[in-house]
Design an enzyme around this catalytic site. Sequence first.
Site, PDB file in Angstrom:
ATOM      1  N   PHE A  35       0.844  -1.214  -0.038  1.00 42.69           N
ATOM      2  CA  PHE A  35      -0.105   0.029  -0.039  1.00 42.69           C
ATOM      3  C   PHE A  35       0.816   1.488   0.050  1.00 42.69           C
ATOM      4  CE2 PHE A  35      -4.183  -1.681   2.033  1.00 42.69           C
ATOM      5  CZ  PHE A  35      -4.536  -2.448   0.852  1.00 42.69           C
ATOM      6  N   GLN A 103      -0.743  -9.873   8.240  1.00 46.18           N
ATOM      7  CA  GLN A 103      -1.831  -8.936   7.691  1.00 46.18           C
ATOM      8  C   GLN A 103      -2.189  -9.132   6.336  1.00 46.18           C
ATOM      9  OE1 GLN A 103      -0.641  -4.780   9.335  1.00 46.18           O
ATOM     10  NE2 GLN A 103       1.122  -5.968   9.285  1.00 46.18           N
ATOM     11  N   HIS A 121      -6.203 -10.552   8.293  1.00 46.93           N
ATOM     12  CA  HIS A 121      -7.153  -9.864   7.581  1.00 46.93           C
ATOM     13  C   HIS A 121      -7.901 -10.743   6.541  1.00 46.93           C
ATOM     14  CE1 HIS A 121      -4.700  -5.820   8.284  1.00 46.93           C
ATOM     15  NE2 HIS A 121      -5.562  -5.996   9.482  1.00 46.93           N
ATOM     16  N   SER A 190       4.678  -1.513   7.556  1.00 45.07           N
ATOM     17  CA  SER A 190       4.680  -0.107   8.004  1.00 45.07           C
ATOM     18  C   SER A 190       4.252   0.066   9.327  1.00 45.07           C
ATOM     19  CB  SER A 190       3.934   0.860   7.140  1.00 45.07           C
ATOM     20  OG  SER A 190       2.614   0.330   7.085  1.00 45.07           O
TER      21      SER A 190
HETATM   22  P1  NAD Z   1       2.148  -1.167   3.877  1.00 42.59           P
HETATM   23  O1  NAD Z   1       2.148  -1.132   2.629  1.00 42.59           O
HETATM   24  O2  NAD Z   1       1.493  -0.264   4.755  1.00 42.59           O
HETATM   25  O3  NAD Z   1       3.865  -1.472   4.195  1.00 42.59           O
HETATM   26  C1  NAD Z   1       4.681  -2.178   3.607  1.00 42.59           C
HETATM   27  C2  NAD Z   1       6.003  -1.915   4.327  1.00 42.59           C
HETATM   28  O4  NAD Z   1       6.748  -3.140   3.808  1.00 42.59           O
HETATM   29  C3  NAD Z   1       6.567  -0.730   3.981  1.00 42.59           C
HETATM   30  O5  NAD Z   1       7.159  -0.215   5.008  1.00 42.59           O
HETATM   31  C4  NAD Z   1       7.487  -0.987   2.644  1.00 42.59           C
HETATM   32  O6  NAD Z   1       8.688  -0.080   2.718  1.00 42.59           O
HETATM   33  C5  NAD Z   1       8.021  -2.536   3.069  1.00 42.59           C
HETATM   34  N1  NAD Z   1       8.611  -3.281   2.056  1.00 42.59           N
HETATM   35  C6  NAD Z   1       8.005  -3.410   0.822  1.00 42.59           C
HETATM   36  N2  NAD Z   1       8.402  -4.239   0.217  1.00 42.59           N
HETATM   37  C7  NAD Z   1       9.595  -4.755   1.043  1.00 42.59           C
HETATM   38  C8  NAD Z   1      10.479  -5.864   0.865  1.00 42.59           C
HETATM   39  N3  NAD Z   1      10.667  -6.388  -0.388  1.00 42.59           N
HETATM   40  N4  NAD Z   1      11.117  -6.094   1.863  1.00 42.59           N
HETATM   41  C9  NAD Z   1      11.116  -5.449   2.997  1.00 42.59           C
HETATM   42  N5  NAD Z   1       9.889  -4.548   3.376  1.00 42.59           N
HETATM   43  C10 NAD Z   1       9.354  -3.961   2.073  1.00 42.59           C
HETATM   44  O7  NAD Z   1       1.492  -2.535   4.345  1.00 42.59           O
HETATM   45  P2  NAD Z   1       1.000  -3.104   5.693  1.00 42.59           P
HETATM   46  O8  NAD Z   1       1.869  -2.811   6.841  1.00 42.59           O
HETATM   47  O9  NAD Z   1       0.932  -4.620   5.398  1.00 42.59           O
HETATM   48  O10 NAD Z   1      -0.462  -2.708   5.642  1.00 42.59           O
HETATM   49  C11 NAD Z   1      -1.250  -2.728   4.628  1.00 42.59           C
HETATM   50  C12 NAD Z   1      -2.547  -3.543   4.692  1.00 42.59           C
HETATM   51  O11 NAD Z   1      -2.635  -3.764   3.300  1.00 42.59           O
HETATM   52  C13 NAD Z   1      -2.332  -4.666   5.528  1.00 42.59           C
HETATM   53  O12 NAD Z   1      -3.411  -4.359   6.195  1.00 42.59           O
HETATM   54  C14 NAD Z   1      -2.436  -5.985   4.539  1.00 42.59           C
HETATM   55  O13 NAD Z   1      -3.851  -6.713   4.812  1.00 42.59           O
HETATM   56  C15 NAD Z   1      -3.152  -4.998   3.148  1.00 42.59           C
HETATM   57  N6  NAD Z   1      -2.272  -5.638   1.805  1.00 42.59           N
HETATM   58  C16 NAD Z   1      -2.192  -6.844   1.685  1.00 42.59           C
HETATM   59  C17 NAD Z   1      -1.442  -7.413   0.447  1.00 42.59           C
HETATM   60  C18 NAD Z   1      -1.305  -8.812   0.329  1.00 42.59           C
HETATM   61  O14 NAD Z   1      -2.022  -9.505   1.016  1.00 42.59           O
HETATM   62  N7  NAD Z   1      -0.187  -9.131  -0.208  1.00 42.59           N
HETATM   63  C19 NAD Z   1      -1.020  -6.522  -0.462  1.00 42.59           C
HETATM   64  C20 NAD Z   1      -1.482  -4.930  -0.280  1.00 42.59           C
HETATM   65  C21 NAD Z   1      -2.245  -4.611   0.970  1.00 42.59           C
END
Ligand code: NAD
Length: 238
Positions: A35, A103, A121, A190
């Site tokens: 996100f 999450q 989630h 994050s």
């Molecule tokens: P977020 O997008 O808020 O934060 C992601 C974090 O991961 C950031 O700090 C970013 O810098 C870091 N990041 C990105 N790629 C990385 C990597 N390869 N290695 C290490 N760090 C990396 O995501 P969040 O904190 O999970 O919160 C967002 C919400 O969105 C969650 O509740 C989740 O359920 C949902 N979400 C889920 C998915 C999925 O299921 N794959 C995808 C998008 C969002």
Amino acid sequence: MDAAIGELQKIMANTRRGVFFGGAGVSTESGIPDFRSEDGLYRQTYKYPPERILSHTFFMQHTEEFFSFYRDKMLCLTAQPNAAHKKLAQWEREGRLAAVVTQNIDGLHQKAGSKNVFELHGSIWRNFCMNCGKAYPVQRIEEGGVPRCACGGIVKPDVVLYEEPLDQTVLGGAVEAIAAADTLIIGGTSLNVYPAAGLVDFFRGENIVVINKGAPARDMRGVLFIDGRIGEVLSQIG
Ligand code: NAD
């Protein structure tokens, strides 16, 4: 090997009840956007902000638009586990990791072989009729439009939208695992989304390790912080 990664390797050699707490950043190396990164969904332009589209109110009021965004951006059915998912599954098999608390809704931890996964989630892979509760495979959601049950009810993905409560059983299990852990690894999150992010406060063990691209929204003092891509970091550990 980087000194901090060497330190993590030593910690994991002595860990017996570790817990991994992760978020969307764990799956970016599998091609699923998060996100809040630069190419994350929050930086792209939509008619409405993603947080609003992924809310319960929006789902009820603009169901068709919700599903079109959801299909386009959240359903990543062909994505495959990366080195991070695989290492965590390996640690579970070796008796080092007791649980993954995620999450994410993509199911990639299970695809990699992890068994004890708390999906805070929910999951894109489970879908239920809002009227009669009948379960449908995800292909029903893929078909297009607003997915309907044979009874006429809307088939809703079992994912927790903004404004919706977390499943209390899943939450309780995650708290228990974190409270009993000797090592907590936090990665790819994050730590912005509550109540999920607050779960890390239940940790009472010895070692906290954070592996993230950039520091999360938390005080990092006293924490082994590895700034990097989690798949790349974990693939360096034997
Ligand atoms: P977020 O997008 O808020 O934060 C992601 C974090 O991961 C950031 O700090 C970013 O810098 C870091 N990041 C990105 N790629 C990385 C990597 N390869 N290695 C290490 N760090 C990396 O995501 P969040 O904190 O999970 O919160 C967002 C919400 O969105 C969650 O509740 C989740 O359920 C949902 N979400 C889920 C998915 C999925 O299921 N794959 C995808 C998008 C969002």
